[in-house]
Design a protein around this motif. Sequence first.
Motif, PDB file in Angstrom:
ATOM      1  N   ASP A 192      -0.684  -2.764  17.656  1.00 32.18           N
ATOM      2  CA  ASP A 192       0.403  -3.312  17.163  1.00 32.18           C
ATOM      3  C   ASP A 192       0.166  -3.544  15.631  1.00 32.18           C
ATOM      4  O   ASP A 192       1.128  -3.046  14.669  1.00 32.18           O
ATOM      5  CB  ASP A 192       0.619  -4.852  17.521  1.00 32.18           C
ATOM      6  N   ALA A 193      -1.093  -3.877  15.149  1.00 32.53           N
ATOM      7  CA  ALA A 193      -1.426  -3.898  13.509  1.00 32.53           C
ATOM      8  C   ALA A 193      -1.424  -2.676  13.157  1.00 32.53           C
ATOM      9  O   ALA A 193      -0.660  -2.396  11.986  1.00 32.53           O
ATOM     10  CB  ALA A 193      -2.728  -4.399  13.591  1.00 32.53           C
ATOM     11  N   VAL A 194      -1.772  -1.572  13.855  1.00 32.68           N
ATOM     12  CA  VAL A 194      -1.683  -0.081  13.365  1.00 32.68           C
ATOM     13  C   VAL A 194      -0.471   0.129  13.090  1.00 32.68           C
ATOM     14  O   VAL A 194       0.130   0.657  12.005  1.00 32.68           O
ATOM     15  CB  VAL A 194      -2.717   0.888  13.953  1.00 32.68           C
ATOM     16  N   SER A 195       0.500   0.035  13.895  1.00 36.60           N
ATOM     17  CA  SER A 195       1.755   0.531  14.022  1.00 36.60           C
ATOM     18  C   SER A 195       2.698  -0.179  12.883  1.00 36.60           C
ATOM     19  O   SER A 195       3.457   0.514  12.173  1.00 36.60           O
ATOM     20  CB  SER A 195       2.430   0.282  15.411  1.00 36.60           C
ATOM     21  N   LEU A 196       2.428  -1.526  12.703  1.00 33.93           N
ATOM     22  CA  LEU A 196       3.238  -2.504  11.748  1.00 33.93           C
ATOM     23  C   LEU A 196       2.690  -1.746  10.496  1.00 33.93           C
ATOM     24  O   LEU A 196       3.671  -1.743   9.573  1.00 33.93           O
ATOM     25  CB  LEU A 196       2.856  -3.728  12.012  1.00 33.93           C
ATOM     26  N   VAL A 212       0.594  -1.090  -0.104  1.00 33.69           N
ATOM     27  CA  VAL A 212       0.024   0.147   0.251  1.00 33.69           C
ATOM     28  C   VAL A 212       0.966   1.233   0.005  1.00 33.69           C
ATOM     29  O   VAL A 212      -0.031   2.225  -0.076  1.00 33.69           O
ATOM     30  CB  VAL A 212      -1.088   0.121   1.203  1.00 33.69           C
ATOM     31  N   GLY A 213       2.072   1.125   0.452  1.00 37.18           N
ATOM     32  CA  GLY A 213       2.824   2.283   0.230  1.00 37.18           C
ATOM     33  C   GLY A 213       3.248   2.836  -1.375  1.00 37.18           C
ATOM     34  O   GLY A 213       3.537   3.820  -1.438  1.00 37.18           O
ATOM     35  N   TRP A 214       2.948   2.149  -2.407  1.00 37.12           N
ATOM     36  CA  TRP A 214       3.185   2.424  -3.772  1.00 37.12           C
ATOM     37  C   TRP A 214       2.080   3.708  -4.367  1.00 37.12           C
ATOM     38  O   TRP A 214       2.551   4.362  -4.849  1.00 37.12           O
ATOM     39  CB  TRP A 214       3.195   1.057  -4.320  1.00 37.12           C
ATOM     40  N   LEU A 242       5.365  -0.281   7.355  1.00 35.21           N
ATOM     41  CA  LEU A 242       5.461  -0.628   5.929  1.00 35.21           C
ATOM     42  C   LEU A 242       5.138   0.053   4.990  1.00 35.21           C
ATOM     43  O   LEU A 242       5.563   0.280   3.789  1.00 35.21           O
ATOM     44  CB  LEU A 242       4.642  -1.990   6.142  1.00 35.21           C
ATOM     45  N   MET A 243       3.993   0.811   5.089  1.00 26.21           N
ATOM     46  CA  MET A 243       3.433   1.838   4.407  1.00 26.21           C
ATOM     47  C   MET A 243       4.282   3.115   3.961  1.00 26.21           C
ATOM     48  O   MET A 243       4.808   3.436   3.079  1.00 26.21           O
ATOM     49  CB  MET A 243       1.843   2.248   4.674  1.00 26.21           C
TER      50      MET A 243
END
Length: 515
Positions: free
Chosen positions: A241-245, A92-94, A249-250
Amino acid sequence: MDQFTTTIGQPNLTSILFFFVFISVTMGITYFAAKRTKTTAEFYTAGGGISGFQNGLALAGDYMSAASFLGIAGLVSLKGYDGLIYSIGFLVGWPLIMFLIAEPLRNLGKYTFADVVAYRLSQKPIRIAASVGSLMTVCFYLIAQMVGSGSLIKMMFGLPYEVAIVFVGAVMIAYVLFGGMLATTWVQIIKAVLLLGGATALVIMVLMQFDMNPVKLFAAAQAKYGDKVLAPGGLVSNPWDAVSLGLALMFGTAGLPHILMRFYTVPDAKAARKSVFVATGFIAFFYILTFIIGFGAMVLVGQDVITGIDKGGNMAALLLAEVTGGTMFLGFIAAVAFATILAVVAGLTLAGATTLSHDLYVNVFRSGKANELEEVRVAKAATLALGVVAVALGLAFKGQNVAFMVGLAFAIAASANFPALLLSITWRKFSTFGAVCSIVTGTTLAVVLIIFSPTVWVDILKNPMAVFPLKNPALISIAGAFLAGYIGSLIKGDADAEARYAEQKVRNYLGVNVE
């Protein structure tokens, strides 16, 4: 199927053959690239002569690391549905890069992302701060890649770990030292084609056993291991944790120095946007494949066999290749995995060498007054030094669990590089002091909080309880970097930087240099 006897751990002639074919072809490319690599622009960015499609494939090759191929497949095989967090997070960072970063980066910069941040700010403090964040990102990423390559060669070729690390370092140095960005680009393109082809073949061989229907594969996993493998919570149970990860990554993708410098290899901003579009398509396809590979390994290999070979599950894809295609297919996939590591390590080394030579030596120590011959010479010396450092780090971290290094690299990139890059492009009042505060705060918070997190404080250092509760610091460190940049800019403004914002904005979106 759980009881099959694997040949992993024994020398594999097929993988050795494929590996040496890959090395021979890429060394031939490096030889020809060396003849065309004389100037700084040719060494750093292949003279801007790479097409949008070629750069898109190279971007995909640079980004799809062994951690993606082996790591995500292993996570899915052991944890099920939650492995999708990494697949989606890496992807999703792309779109963010395509719509916010690619065009201004190509129009404003020359060789590194620090060129963009420093465009209207004071050169020396910005480049020193940005170099620290970039080099830390590169080093942590290099550790994971080098240790992974040593372990893979030891397992597949039967060579001692130390010999494997030195060999990887020597080949990687040759790519960058002699061929520069042109050789590195074609190594990444070849690697991307091999990886996409190998992963596609592996998925087809898996789905053939389930009537080419992924739903039947997921149903088989559910029948074998229960509903939990198709439900969230297997890998990340804490929603914070899910939000932070996800944030790491994004936004980390949009701050990785070896990814950002690829936008200077194309002739213009239009080609930069096209390259992101092409890369996004290939990367999205690849991460869908890793998800199916993970479930295929879970069902056809079995979790007990996977953890018996490697507790982290990193050999799941290779075991699946052996189950579905025999020893020869295992050899091919192992060689592809190794080619993946080599290509990523070459990209990281070139990014680090560019930071050392262009940002620090030329623009800080020489105040922009070095000639091209001198800069290329320093860049090649930096490449050699980084290669030696990479080998030393690979040897020093032998046998260690370095999975957290990849997460830390993304967290540093997301915290140190991305906020300063975005604010420099979009906020008129962003000042030199604010930029330095943002980069230093983001880098420091990312490193300190990851040390105090459960990943390091408990799992690595064996303390009973973590000081910082989240496994990834991005939620705090990214917010801290943005806040520090905002407050720092308000405390100490920069009138000259504000005055040049209009000029920067014109060049941002039109590619016009206003004198």
